[in-house]
Design a protein around this motif. Structure first.
Motif, mmCIF file in Angstrom:
data_model
loop_
_atom_site.group_PDB
_atom_site.id
_atom_site.type_symbol
_atom_site.label_atom_id
_atom_site.label_comp_id
_atom_site.label_asym_id
_atom_site.label_seq_id
_atom_site.Cartn_x
_atom_site.Cartn_y
_atom_site.Cartn_z
ATOM 1 N N LYS A 176 -9.457 3.117 -3.964
ATOM 2 C CA LYS A 176 -8.466 1.670 -4.192
ATOM 3 C C LYS A 176 -8.133 1.100 -2.765
ATOM 4 O O LYS A 176 -7.464 2.073 -2.057
ATOM 5 C CB LYS A 176 -7.453 2.188 -4.964
ATOM 6 C CG LYS A 176 -7.572 2.817 -6.500
ATOM 7 C CD LYS A 176 -8.330 1.696 -7.155
ATOM 8 C CE LYS A 176 -8.528 2.152 -8.722
ATOM 9 N NZ LYS A 176 -9.462 3.132 -8.919
ATOM 10 N N ASP A 177 -8.043 -0.072 -2.744
ATOM 11 C CA ASP A 177 -7.813 -0.500 -1.454
ATOM 12 C C ASP A 177 -6.193 -0.767 -1.120
ATOM 13 O O ASP A 177 -5.654 -0.990 0.009
ATOM 14 C CB ASP A 177 -8.339 -2.031 -1.124
ATOM 15 C CG ASP A 177 -7.867 -3.179 -2.306
ATOM 16 O OD1 ASP A 177 -7.283 -2.699 -3.256
ATOM 17 O OD2 ASP A 177 -8.478 -4.167 -2.381
ATOM 18 N N TYR A 178 -5.435 -0.282 -2.317
ATOM 19 C CA TYR A 178 -3.950 -0.267 -2.233
ATOM 20 C C TYR A 178 -3.477 1.191 -2.085
ATOM 21 O O TYR A 178 -2.150 1.531 -1.778
ATOM 22 C CB TYR A 178 -3.500 -1.030 -3.192
ATOM 23 C CG TYR A 178 -3.863 -0.357 -4.704
ATOM 24 C CD1 TYR A 178 -3.062 0.473 -5.388
ATOM 25 C CD2 TYR A 178 -4.868 -1.158 -5.449
ATOM 26 C CE1 TYR A 178 -3.687 0.997 -6.532
ATOM 27 C CE2 TYR A 178 -5.379 -0.573 -6.564
ATOM 28 C CZ TYR A 178 -4.540 0.450 -7.098
ATOM 29 O OH TYR A 178 -5.213 0.756 -8.485
ATOM 30 N N LYS A 196 0.784 -0.965 -0.020
ATOM 31 C CA LYS A 196 0.050 0.063 0.181
ATOM 32 C C LYS A 196 0.809 1.398 0.011
ATOM 33 O O LYS A 196 1.976 1.423 0.563
ATOM 34 C CB LYS A 196 -0.989 0.068 1.208
ATOM 35 C CG LYS A 196 -1.956 -1.147 1.228
ATOM 36 C CD LYS A 196 -2.912 -0.977 2.406
ATOM 37 C CE LYS A 196 -4.132 -1.993 2.006
ATOM 38 N NZ LYS A 196 -5.071 -1.634 3.450
#
Length: 328
Positions: free
Chosen positions: A184-186, A151
């Motif tokens: 975005k999950d990242y 991340k």
């Protein structure tokens, strides 16, 4: 001067030859990239809501960058007592992503492919826009096998929040990129600096941004904090993607943009922030957007953009050479 190397080969002054970024080598075959930095033009401006013209940003910034191309042995900074961008920092120019007129998704896909190619080669992608919508495919490119550092946080330097969710069905214009990134999950939060005046985002957009992990800092708030405290608002140690909208700067020094906003940053305010962040965080990608050269006949906006990018690259690779933990 004979025998000292000064009269051997070509002098190759800035106004001679082809205007690649900083007059570095052009690599047309993206599968053969071998570099530390890969510069990609993203001449797309169909996402603009007022004045177009940022499609000519990559050409303008490249031409301006030749001003800083006197040799590739680095640039000595007497204030820092450091030589930035020595010859062992390999910078190449990938040329431009192909733009398909009226087709945002195809154009964005071509930009994303270029960023993925840079990441696959292990190079730091540096994208020159184009309007701020080109950040959307840039961030998309980090979701895949080409990037494995986990991340990351986004540092946005901009006059406008760019956090609109959807307006009349438009989700991928230049008012949307930070909203798309935050989804975005990242992406591990955003720090949005320089935000001021009447913005492209309504009040609820600000509430949504904060709820989705964003901290928002205006120019006046940044000045009240001072350099060190301002830099400390960016989470230390996290990988950082930097997106710079040239309208973050005051139009007194950067008039060549589609949506100028008075009260912006001055040069050293941004430069010192970037230097501080580069010493504290690994930098994984950069885009600089919204340079529209035709609104600035003097060329100073394009020169400012080129100077900011080259100085930022100098800070990034100086930090990498002196502090290995900053290598992503």
């Amino acid at each position: 001067m004979a025998g000292h190397g000064y009269e051997e080969g070509r002098l190759d002054l800035p106004f001679v030859g082809i205007s690649t970024f900083a007059k570095r080598s052009y690599v047309a075959d993206w599968d053969s990239l071998d570099a530390d930095v890969a510069v990609l033009g993203a001449p797309f401006d169909a996402g603009t809501q007022w004045r177009s013209g940022a499609r000519f940003g990559p050409r303008g910034v490249r031409e301006a960058s030749t001003l800083f191309s006197f040799g590739h042995a680095g640039a000595y900074d007497h204030e820092d007592d450091a030589t930035y961008l020595p010859a062992d920092v390999r910078i190449v120019d990938m040329g431009d992503a192909d733009i398909v007129h009226t087709d945002t998704e195809k154009s964005h896909a071509n930009i994303e492919a270029g960023v993925r190619a840079a990441l696959k080669a292990g190079a730091l992608p540096v994208v020159i826009g184009g309007d701020h919508s080109v950040n959307i495919p840039c961030i998309r490119a980090f979701n895949g096998p080409e990037y494995a550092a986990g991340k990351f946080h986004i540092l946005q330097i901009d006059a406008h929040l760019d956090f609109v969710d959807e307006r009349h069905g438009v989700r991928h214009g230049h008012g949307n990129p930070m909203r798309r990134a935050a989804e975005k999950d990242y992406v591990n939060g955003l720090t949005q600096m320089g935000i001021r005046n009447v913005s492209s985002t309504a009040k609820e957009g600000y509430a949504d941004a904060r709820a989705m992990g964003s901290q928002i800092i205006s120019v006046r708030q940044a000045r009240a904090l001072g350099r060190e405290k301002l830099a400390a608002t960016v989470p230390a140690g996290l990988p950082i993607y930097i997106t710079i909208d040239i309208d973050a700067f005051c139009p007194s020094i950067a008039p060549g943009t589609g949506t100028p906003s008075h009260g912006g940053f001055l040069y050293y305010e941004v430069l010192e922030l970037l230097q501080s962040v580069a010493t504290r965080n690994p930098i994984i990608g950069v885009d600089l957007v919204e340079v529209a050269p035709d609104y600035d006949p003097s060329g100073s906006t394009s020169i400012l953009a080129a100077q900011v990018l080259l100085n930022l690259l100098g800070f990034v690779f100086h930090a990498r050479s002196t502090n290995g933990e900053l290598v992503p």
